[in-house]
Design a protein around this motif. Structure first.
Motif, mmCIF file in Angstrom:
data_model
loop_
_atom_site.group_PDB
_atom_site.id
_atom_site.type_symbol
_atom_site.label_atom_id
_atom_site.label_comp_id
_atom_site.label_asym_id
_atom_site.label_seq_id
_atom_site.Cartn_x
_atom_site.Cartn_y
_atom_site.Cartn_z
ATOM 1 N N ASN A 45 0.813 -1.216 0.000
ATOM 2 C CA ASN A 45 0.000 0.000 0.000
ATOM 3 C C ASN A 45 0.848 1.269 0.000
ATOM 4 O O ASN A 45 0.501 2.245 -0.658
ATOM 5 C CB ASN A 45 -0.971 -0.006 1.174
ATOM 6 N N THR A 49 0.768 3.975 -3.025
ATOM 7 C CA THR A 49 0.486 5.381 -2.740
ATOM 8 C C THR A 49 1.597 6.276 -3.277
ATOM 9 O O THR A 49 1.347 7.246 -3.994
ATOM 10 C CB THR A 49 0.325 5.609 -1.227
ATOM 11 N N VAL A 119 -4.721 8.564 -4.832
ATOM 12 C CA VAL A 119 -3.780 8.722 -3.723
ATOM 13 C C VAL A 119 -4.530 8.663 -2.397
ATOM 14 O O VAL A 119 -4.064 8.035 -1.440
ATOM 15 C CB VAL A 119 -2.969 10.035 -3.866
ATOM 16 N N PHE A 122 -5.420 4.969 -1.711
ATOM 17 C CA PHE A 122 -4.257 4.182 -1.297
ATOM 18 C C PHE A 122 -3.704 4.645 0.048
ATOM 19 O O PHE A 122 -3.200 3.828 0.819
ATOM 20 C CB PHE A 122 -3.172 4.201 -2.374
ATOM 21 N N LEU A 123 -3.811 5.941 0.340
ATOM 22 C CA LEU A 123 -3.392 6.427 1.659
ATOM 23 C C LEU A 123 -4.309 5.866 2.737
ATOM 24 O O LEU A 123 -3.852 5.469 3.813
ATOM 25 C CB LEU A 123 -3.380 7.957 1.692
#
Length: 186
Positions: A45, A49, A119, A122-123
């Motif tokens: 992950n 990101t 983003v 994924f964050l």
């Protein structure tokens, strides 16, 4: 790099620090396989990101964005796995490598306005590692002794919501500044 990029990368750095400290304190409770799962999930992950963020930032230079995002993913996954042994380090290393490559390729293929949503997703997945660690650390067949357990996930959810809202507001300012800078002179 803008403040938004700094925010995302520093969030990943702080998250890596927290995950490594937490897994280090729980290494006697967690089995090697659980450590491998945590390091793989986290390395992948973080690599994704950073890859999407850097792929969009350095569009046209896939080599640079790939190398940087792989390095970030490898570092995060390997540091997380360090507490559990060589297999966990290798698992985190390879997951970070793969996540960084995939994220950089996706970042190269999409527009900057589309990347902000990816983003953020994924964050969020990277931060959700903080949910996985206590789940894996819970002994099999354990029972809830008090109702105070609900405070932990609620507090963690509040932190994630604050992180996402602040990241979204920073991203909107980034987009506004980018629009002003790219607007042709009239």
């Amino acid at each position: 790099m803008s403040f938004y990029h700094f925010f995302v990368l520093s969030s990943l750095g702080l998250l890596t620090f927290i995950v490594v400290l937490w897994t280090r304190t729980l290494k006697k409770v967690l089995a090697t396989m659980q450590g491998m799962v945590i390091s793989m999930f986290f390395g992948m992950n973080v690599g994704l990101t950073a890859g999407v963020l850097l792929g969009v930032t350095y569009q046209g230079n896939l080599f640079l964005s790939t190398i940087l995002s792989m390095a970030i993913g490898i570092l995060a996954g390997s540091l997380c796995g360090l507490c559990f042994g060589l297999l966990s380090v290798l698992e985190g290393f390879m997951a970070g490598l793969m996540g960084g490559m995939m994220g950089a390729m996706v970042g190269e293929m999409i527009r900057a306005d589309q990347s902000i949503s990816l983003v953020q997703i994924f964050l969020f997945l990277s931060v959700s590692t903080l949910f996985i660690i206590p789940i894996l650390a819970t002994p099999k067949g354990s029972k809830v002794k008090s109702k105070k357990w609900i405070l932990k996930p609620l507090t963690l959810a509040a932190i994630i919501i604050i992180l996402m809202i602040s990241g979204d507001s920073i991203a909107m300012r980034f987009e506004d500044q980018k629009a002003v800078l790219t607007k042709p002179n009239e």
